[in-house]
Motif scaffolding. Structure first.
Motif, short mmCIF file in Angstrom:
data_model
loop_
_atom_site.label_atom_id
_atom_site.label_comp_id
_atom_site.label_asym_id
_atom_site.label_seq_id
_atom_site.Cartn_x
_atom_site.Cartn_y
_atom_site.Cartn_z
N TYR A 26 0.73 15.72 -6.68
CA TYR A 26 1.84 14.77 -6.62
C TYR A 26 1.32 13.35 -6.40
CZ TYR A 26 1.10 15.80 -1.65
OH TYR A 26 0.55 15.99 -0.40
N ASP A 27 0.22 13.02 -7.10
CA ASP A 27 -0.42 11.71 -6.96
C ASP A 27 -0.75 11.40 -5.51
OD1 ASP A 27 -0.59 11.11 -9.62
OD2 ASP A 27 1.21 9.88 -9.70
N ASP A 28 -1.19 12.42 -4.79
CA ASP A 28 -1.46 12.25 -3.37
C ASP A 28 -2.85 11.67 -3.13
OD1 ASP A 28 -2.12 14.86 -4.45
OD2 ASP A 28 -2.84 15.40 -2.46
N ARG A 29 -2.95 10.91 -2.07
CA ARG A 29 -4.22 10.35 -1.60
C ARG A 29 -4.31 10.57 -0.10
NH1 ARG A 29 -6.63 5.30 -4.75
NH2 ARG A 29 -6.07 5.92 -6.87
N ARG A 30 -5.38 11.21 0.33
CA ARG A 30 -5.55 11.53 1.75
C ARG A 30 -6.63 10.63 2.34
NH1 ARG A 30 -5.04 18.22 1.23
NH2 ARG A 30 -3.30 18.16 -0.26
N LYS A 31 -6.33 9.34 2.34
CA LYS A 31 -7.30 8.34 2.77
C LYS A 31 -6.87 7.57 4.02
CE LYS A 31 -9.61 5.92 -0.04
NZ LYS A 31 -10.07 4.92 -1.04
N GLY A 32 -5.68 7.86 4.55
CA GLY A 32 -5.18 7.11 5.69
C GLY A 32 -4.22 6.01 5.26
N ILE A 33 -3.67 5.34 6.25
CA ILE A 33 -2.74 4.23 6.04
C ILE A 33 -3.11 3.10 6.99
CG2 ILE A 33 -0.33 3.46 6.31
CD1 ILE A 33 0.56 6.21 5.38
N LEU A 34 -3.02 1.86 6.49
CA LEU A 34 -3.25 0.67 7.29
C LEU A 34 -1.92 0.03 7.66
CD1 LEU A 34 -6.26 -1.14 5.57
CD2 LEU A 34 -6.07 -0.65 8.02
#
Length: 416
Positions: free
Chosen positions: A130-138
Motif C-alpha cells: 500500500y505504498d508503505d514506508r517504514r522509515k519513521g516520521i519527523l
C-alpha cells in the motif's frame, strides 16, 4: 455468530477481517459503492503513534478563541445553530485539563503502538502492498520556543514506550534530505523511528478483497443503514433502504455518522465530525520530495511520500457534516508544500479532497459492547483512525470472543 459490520472504511474493514478470521459469518454494510470511499479515502497517510497526544489540552480554549478571528489558523470553527456541537464542545472542554490530557494520550499511544504492529502483521500475512514506508516520521517546529514546548508532549509519550530522538535542524536534514531547502526556517524536531506511512485507501481496498476471497466476508455496497432492529434488550439486525438484515451481533463502525445512528437508539456516543483537507499530487522531481512522513507542528500541516506521490493534509474545521470545498481551501496547503519541497511538484496536477474525521471529546475511540446485547462499537478514532484501526479491530474481536485482549483495556472499553 452472524455479525453485521456497519461501515467499510479502514476501521470497519479491519474489524470484519479479524471477526471473520475467528470463524464468524460477517457481512459489511456500506452506503458508498466501494470500500474506503468515506473518511478512509484520503488522509495524511501517517501511521503515527508519535501523534498520540490528545487534542483536548489546557491550551485548547485559547486555540478555539483564536480560530474565530484568525483565518489562516490550522483549526477553524464555523459557528452554527447546532446544539449537538455546543454539547460536544462542553464535553471537549472538560477533557482540557493536564490530567485528562495525559490520561487520554497514554491510552491513544497504547492502542496506536499495538495497531501499528497489527497493520504490519496483516500486510505481511495477506501480501498487501500500500505504498508503505517504514522509515519513521519527523515532527518539526519553526521556533525554539515551540520546539521546547512541543517536545514536552513527546517526552511524555517516550516515558510510555514511544522511541523518540530530539533533533536539531542539521540532524533533521540528515534524516530527511528532502527538507534541506527549508532547513533555515525550522528550529528542530522530534523523530519517531517506529512511525510509518502508507495509503489507507489502497490498504482497505486490498484488505476488503482479501477478506471477501479468503475469509468469506460479504460486502453490501450502495446500502444505507436507516436504524437498528431492537427486540427487547438486544439488537437483532439493521434496517436498510433495501430491507432488514438480521444478525446475532452488530458493530457500529460508521465514522462520523456513528453518533447519528447511536442517538436514534438512546446510545450516548459523542462522535462529532471534524473536516480535514488533503491534496495528492504526483512528484515531478521525486528526488526533491520527502523520503518519509512529516508534520509541520506550528502550521498543523502533515505530509507523506506514497510511492511517487506526495500527500499533503491540513486543517481541522468544525462545520458539521459539510464536506464541500473550493480551490482556495487548498492554497495554504500548496504554499506550505512548495516551501518545504520546492520544485518537487505542480499543484495543478493535484487530486484534492475533503472528508470528516469522527472525533470523540477526549480523542480516544470507543470499542466494545454498547446499550443492547449483541451491539458493539468501534468508532470515534478521530485524526489517527488510520493509525489505530487495525489494533481496534483485533481488540474488538477479542472482546466478542471473550478472550483477554493483548493490551490493557483500561480507558478503551465503551462505558456509556
Amino acid at each position: 455468530m452472524k455479525i453485521l459490520v456497519l461501515g467499510a472504511g479502514v476501521v470497519g474493514t479491519a474489524a470484519a477481517y479479524y471477526l471473520a478470521r475467528d470463524g464468524h459469518e460477517v457481512t459489511v454494510v456500506e452506503r458508498h459503492p466501494a470500500a474506503a470511499r468515506g473518511t478512509s479515502y484520503s488522509n495524511a497517510g501517517l501511521v503515527s503513534p508519535g501523534d498520540a497526544t490528545a487534542w483536548a489540552s489546557p491550551a485548547a480554549l485559547k486555540t478555539f478563541i483564536r480560530s474565530l478571528y484568525t483565518s489562516d489558523l490550522g483549526i477553524k470553527v464555523r459557528l452554527r445553530l447546532d446544539p449537538y456541537f455546543y454539547a460536544w464542545s462542553l464535553r471537549f472542554l472538560r477533557q482540557c485539563t493536564t490530567a485528562r490530557l495525559r490520561a487520554n494520550s497514554e491510552v491513544k499511544l497504547r492502542l496506536a503502538l499495538y495497531s501499528r504492529q497489527c497493520i504490519n502483521e496483516i500486510s505481511d500475512e495477506a501480501g498487501i502492498g500500500y505504498d508503505d514506508r517504514r522509515k519513521g516520521i519527523l515532527y518539526f517546529f519553526r521556533s525554539q520556543k515551540s520546539l521546547d514546548e512541543g517536545s514536552e508532549n513527546y517526552r511524555f509519550l517516550a516515558k510510555h514506550g514511544l522511541p523518540i530522538e530530539i533533533v536539531d535542524r542539521n540532524r533533521m536534514v540528515e534524516l530527511e534530505p528532502g527538507l534541506a531547502a527549508a532547513k533555515d526556517g525550522i528550529a528542530g524536531g522530534v523523530y519517531s523511528p517506529v512511525d510509518q506511512t502508507g495509503d489507507s485507501r489502497m490498504f482497505v481496498e486490498k484488505l476488503a478483497a482479501y477478506a471477501k476471497e479468503r475469509l468469506g466476508v460479504t460486502f453490501k455496497f450502495d446500502t444505507t443503514v436507516e436504524g437498528l432492529v431492537v427486540e427487547g434488550d438486544r439488537v437483532a439486525g439493521v434496517k436498510t433502504q433495501a430491507g432488514v438484515l438480521t444478525a446475532d451481533a452488530v458493530v457500529i463502525a460508521m465514522g462520523p455518522e456513528s453518533g447519528l445512528l447511536g442517538r436514534r437508539h438512546g446510545i450516548d456516543l459523542p462522535v462529532y465530525p471534524v473536516k480535514g483537507y488533503t491534496a495528492t499530487v504526483p512528484l515531478d522531481a521525486p528526488e526533491k520530495g520527502p523520503t518519509m512522513g512529516g508534520a509541520d507542528e506550528d502550521n498543523l500541516i502533515a505530509y507523506s511520500r506514497l510511492g511517487d506521490r506526495l500527500r499533503l493534509a491540513a486543517t481541522a474545521e468544525f462545520a458539521g457534516f459539510d464536506r464541500s470545498y473550493k480551490p482556495s481551501d487548498f492554497a495554504r496547503l500548496f504554499k506550505a508544500g512548495q516551501e518545504l519541497f520546492p520544485g518537487a511538484f505542480n499543484p495543478r496536477k493535484a487530486e484534492v479532497w475533503a472528508g470528516l474525521r469522527p472525533m470523540m471529546p477526549g480523542s480516544v475511540p470507543v470499542i466494545g459492547p454498547a446499550r443492547y446485547k449483541g451491539l458493539y462499537l468501534d468508532t470515534g478514532h478521530g485524526h489517527v483512525g488510520w493509525t489505530m484501526a487495525c489494533g481496534s479491530g483485533k481488540f474488538l474481536a477479542d472482546l466478542v470472543a471473550g478472550r483477554k485482549p493483548d493490551i490493557d483495556p483500561q480507558g478503551l472499553v465503551y462505558g456509556g
